[in-house]
Design an enzyme around this catalytic site. Structure first.
Site, PDB file in Angstrom:
ATOM      1  N   ALA A  15      50.184  49.174  32.284  1.00 58.25           N
ATOM      2  CA  ALA A  15      51.009  50.050  33.120  1.00 58.25           C
ATOM      3  C   ALA A  15      50.375  50.381  34.465  1.00 58.25           C
ATOM      4  CB  ALA A  15      51.321  51.348  32.365  1.00 58.25           C
ATOM      5  N   VAL A  69      44.258  45.698  25.104  1.00 60.56           N
ATOM      6  CA  VAL A  69      45.132  45.551  23.932  1.00 60.56           C
ATOM      7  C   VAL A  69      44.657  44.477  22.957  1.00 60.56           C
ATOM      8  CG1 VAL A  69      47.204  46.456  25.067  1.00 60.56           C
ATOM      9  CG2 VAL A  69      46.737  43.982  25.137  1.00 60.56           C
ATOM     10  N   SER A 147      59.452  37.181  27.751  1.00 62.87           N
ATOM     11  CA  SER A 147      59.711  36.410  28.980  1.00 62.87           C
ATOM     12  C   SER A 147      60.823  35.410  28.674  1.00 62.87           C
ATOM     13  CB  SER A 147      58.445  35.646  29.389  1.00 62.87           C
ATOM     14  OG  SER A 147      58.692  34.837  30.522  1.00 62.87           O
ATOM     15  N   TYR A 161      50.959  30.427  27.492  1.00 60.65           N
ATOM     16  CA  TYR A 161      51.759  31.622  27.807  1.00 60.65           C
ATOM     17  C   TYR A 161      53.121  31.561  27.100  1.00 60.65           C
ATOM     18  CZ  TYR A 161      54.426  34.943  30.665  1.00 60.65           C
ATOM     19  OH  TYR A 161      55.230  35.987  31.085  1.00 60.65           O
ATOM     20  N   LYS A 165      54.743  34.104  24.311  1.00 60.19           N
ATOM     21  CA  LYS A 165      55.976  34.863  24.554  1.00 60.19           C
ATOM     22  C   LYS A 165      57.036  34.539  23.506  1.00 60.19           C
ATOM     23  CE  LYS A 165      54.434  37.300  27.677  1.00 60.19           C
ATOM     24  NZ  LYS A 165      54.520  38.766  27.665  1.00 60.19           N
ATOM     25  N   TYR A 206      55.580  29.347  45.408  1.00 52.14           N
ATOM     26  CA  TYR A 206      56.155  29.522  44.062  1.00 52.14           C
ATOM     27  C   TYR A 206      57.341  30.488  44.124  1.00 52.14           C
ATOM     28  CZ  TYR A 206      56.707  31.019  39.228  1.00 52.14           C
ATOM     29  OH  TYR A 206      57.252  31.328  37.997  1.00 52.14           O
TER      30      TYR A 206
HETATM   31  P1  NAP Z   1      50.774  42.228  36.435  1.00 54.60           P
HETATM   32  O1  NAP Z   1      51.395  42.696  37.706  1.00 54.60           O
HETATM   33  O2  NAP Z   1      49.705  41.199  36.501  1.00 54.60           O
HETATM   34  O3  NAP Z   1      50.226  43.493  35.614  1.00 54.60           O
HETATM   35  C1  NAP Z   1      49.663  43.272  34.346  1.00 54.60           C
HETATM   36  C2  NAP Z   1      49.264  44.595  33.737  1.00 54.60           C
HETATM   37  O4  NAP Z   1      48.736  44.345  32.425  1.00 54.60           O
HETATM   38  C3  NAP Z   1      48.179  45.306  34.519  1.00 54.60           C
HETATM   39  O5  NAP Z   1      48.361  46.691  34.395  1.00 54.60           O
HETATM   40  C4  NAP Z   1      46.896  44.882  33.789  1.00 54.60           C
HETATM   41  O6  NAP Z   1      45.865  45.834  34.013  1.00 54.60           O
HETATM   42  C5  NAP Z   1      47.413  44.883  32.354  1.00 54.60           C
HETATM   43  N1  NAP Z   1      46.623  44.078  31.409  1.00 54.60           N
HETATM   44  C6  NAP Z   1      46.278  42.777  31.503  1.00 54.60           C
HETATM   45  N2  NAP Z   1      45.527  42.432  30.448  1.00 54.60           N
HETATM   46  C7  NAP Z   1      45.404  43.542  29.668  1.00 54.60           C
HETATM   47  C8  NAP Z   1      44.743  43.826  28.453  1.00 54.60           C
HETATM   48  N3  NAP Z   1      44.004  42.895  27.821  1.00 54.60           N
HETATM   49  N4  NAP Z   1      44.841  45.069  27.934  1.00 54.60           N
HETATM   50  C9  NAP Z   1      45.551  46.027  28.568  1.00 54.60           C
HETATM   51  N5  NAP Z   1      46.200  45.815  29.718  1.00 54.60           N
HETATM   52  C10 NAP Z   1      46.110  44.590  30.270  1.00 54.60           C
HETATM   53  O7  NAP Z   1      51.867  41.627  35.430  1.00 54.60           O
HETATM   54  P2  NAP Z   1      53.470  41.791  35.408  1.00 54.60           P
HETATM   55  O8  NAP Z   1      54.042  40.712  36.253  1.00 54.60           O
HETATM   56  O9  NAP Z   1      53.862  43.188  35.643  1.00 54.60           O
HETATM   57  O10 NAP Z   1      53.748  41.394  33.872  1.00 54.60           O
HETATM   58  C11 NAP Z   1      53.833  42.385  32.872  1.00 54.60           C
HETATM   59  C12 NAP Z   1      54.419  41.760  31.618  1.00 54.60           C
HETATM   60  O11 NAP Z   1      55.681  41.176  31.919  1.00 54.60           O
HETATM   61  C13 NAP Z   1      53.563  40.648  31.020  1.00 54.60           C
HETATM   62  O12 NAP Z   1      53.621  40.712  29.604  1.00 54.60           O
HETATM   63  C14 NAP Z   1      54.241  39.396  31.518  1.00 54.60           C
HETATM   64  O13 NAP Z   1      54.027  38.303  30.667  1.00 54.60           O
HETATM   65  C15 NAP Z   1      55.687  39.831  31.505  1.00 54.60           C
HETATM   66  N6  NAP Z   1      56.540  39.051  32.388  1.00 54.60           N
HETATM   67  C16 NAP Z   1      56.391  39.126  33.746  1.00 54.60           C
HETATM   68  C17 NAP Z   1      57.243  38.377  34.552  1.00 54.60           C
HETATM   69  C18 NAP Z   1      57.188  38.453  36.044  1.00 54.60           C
HETATM   70  O14 NAP Z   1      57.962  37.743  36.683  1.00 54.60           O
HETATM   71  N7  NAP Z   1      56.362  39.280  36.647  1.00 54.60           N
HETATM   72  C19 NAP Z   1      58.198  37.524  33.982  1.00 54.60           C
HETATM   73  C20 NAP Z   1      58.299  37.466  32.598  1.00 54.60           C
HETATM   74  C21 NAP Z   1      57.474  38.233  31.806  1.00 54.60           C
HETATM   75  P3  NAP Z   1      44.288  45.477  33.731  1.00 54.60           P
HETATM   76  O15 NAP Z   1      44.057  44.109  34.296  1.00 54.60           O
HETATM   77  O16 NAP Z   1      43.516  46.585  34.395  1.00 54.60           O
HETATM   78  O17 NAP Z   1      44.125  45.526  32.231  1.00 54.60           O
END
Ligand code: NAP
Length: 263
Positions: A15, A69, A147, A161, A165, A206
């Site tokens: 978050a 996590v 996703s 990945y 998912k 991208y």
């Molecule tokens: P993001 O901007 O990279 O943010 C990821 C968040 O997860 C950060 O707060 C990060 O903080 C935290 N995180 C990463 N590894 C962690 C761990 N081991 N334990 C606890 N927290 C962790 O990513 P996002 O794009 O918002 O994506 C969030 C979710 O949506 C993911 O599950 C991703 O697969 C999914 N998703 C995203 C997209 C997209 O287009 N953005 C599309 C489909 C699905 P820290 O690094 O400090 O831990």
């Protein structure tokens, strides 16, 4: 108008940035008590402070906890923090995830393990740690950020990945059955391409290519995902469990790129 979530205790993993921060902000703006979890505590605290400032006197609460996590101990500490600060757990948003790219020829076992450990095992560990708290309430909501990649589509470089998912959905369906007698629903949101810090890091080329593949011709916002999660968390969604909501601006619909040419 949905029944208010004011005063509900919500955990959002991942978050400190992106979609998770958006989910935390929207829930807090509706009066929920939100615990933001991420590995980098300073960044999670900064996100919580930003949310507190943005919601003003709306009644919601936002604070942060450091948790990886993929660690059972960290997940237990996260659940205990929600219990101590907010008097229990009502809603869990398992959102933390990583998406490093590596083609099969170059992908190491360590690459595979890292993605599966955080995205898939992390969902299991998050839910497991929060189960006692959710059951104690007599009802609850679990919302997993999956996703379109994996459950519906594929993309070169993301076999690990995509597997994580798609695996989340198998988990969601079985957990939904197991937890139904406890009045706990388990559902997933499947984002398409959402503009986040993580997405921005994939570069402008991208992003431009993805935008051209989306019928609505824009990337999604974090709020697009947060409001789907908010609905699944509502009392009104209580009879929906083990299901998915795709939030992608129509990205998975065209049967070929040609279907978009005349738009
Ligand atoms: P993001 O901007 O990279 O943010 C990821 C968040 O997860 C950060 O707060 C990060 O903080 C935290 N995180 C990463 N590894 C962690 C761990 N081991 N334990 C606890 N927290 C962790 O990513 P996002 O794009 O918002 O994506 C969030 C979710 O949506 C993911 O599950 C991703 O697969 C999914 N998703 C995203 C997209 C997209 O287009 N953005 C599309 C489909 C699905 P820290 O690094 O400090 O831990």
């Amino acid at each position: 108008m949905l029944t208010s979530l004011s005063g509900r205790s919500v955990i959002v993993t991942g978050a400190s940035k992106g979609i998770g921060k958006g989910i935390a902000r929207v829930f807090a703006s509706k009066g929920a008590k939100v615990l933001l979890a991420a590995r980098d505590l300073a960044q999670a605290e900064a996100a919580a402070a930003e949310i507190r400032a943005s919601i003003g006197g709306g009644g919601g609460i936002a604070s942060a906890v450091a948790a990886d996590v993929s660690s059972p101990e960290d997940c237990a500490r996260m659940a205990a923090a929600a219990d101590e600060r907010h008097g229990g757990i009502d809603i869990v948003c398992s959102n933390a995830g990583v998406f490093p790219a590596a083609r099969l020829g170059e992908m190491s076992v360590a690459d595979w393990d890292q993605v599966l450990d955080i995205n898939l095992k992390g969902t299991f560990l998050t839910v497991k740690a929060c189960l006692a708290g959710l059951k104690a309430r007599g009802k609850g909501r679990i919302i997993v950020t999956s996703s379109i990649t994996g459950p519906i589509t594929g993309y070169p470089g993301w076999s690990h990945y995509a597997a994580s998912k798609a695996g989340q959905l198998g988990f969601v369906r079985t957990a939904a059955i197991e937890l139904a007698p406890h009045n706990i629903t388990v559902n997933a949101v499947l984002p398409g391409n959402i503009f986040t810090e993580g997405m921005e890091a994939l570069g402008p080329e991208y992003i431009a290519r993805m935008t051209s593949a989306i019928p609505q011709r824009r990337l999604g916002s974090v709020e697009d995902i947060a409001y789907a999660a908010l609905f699944l968390a509502s009392d009104e969604a209580g009879y929906i469990t083990g299901q998915t909501i795709v939030v992608d601006g129509g990205q998975v619909l065209p049967e070929s790129p040609a279907a978009l040419e005349d738009l």
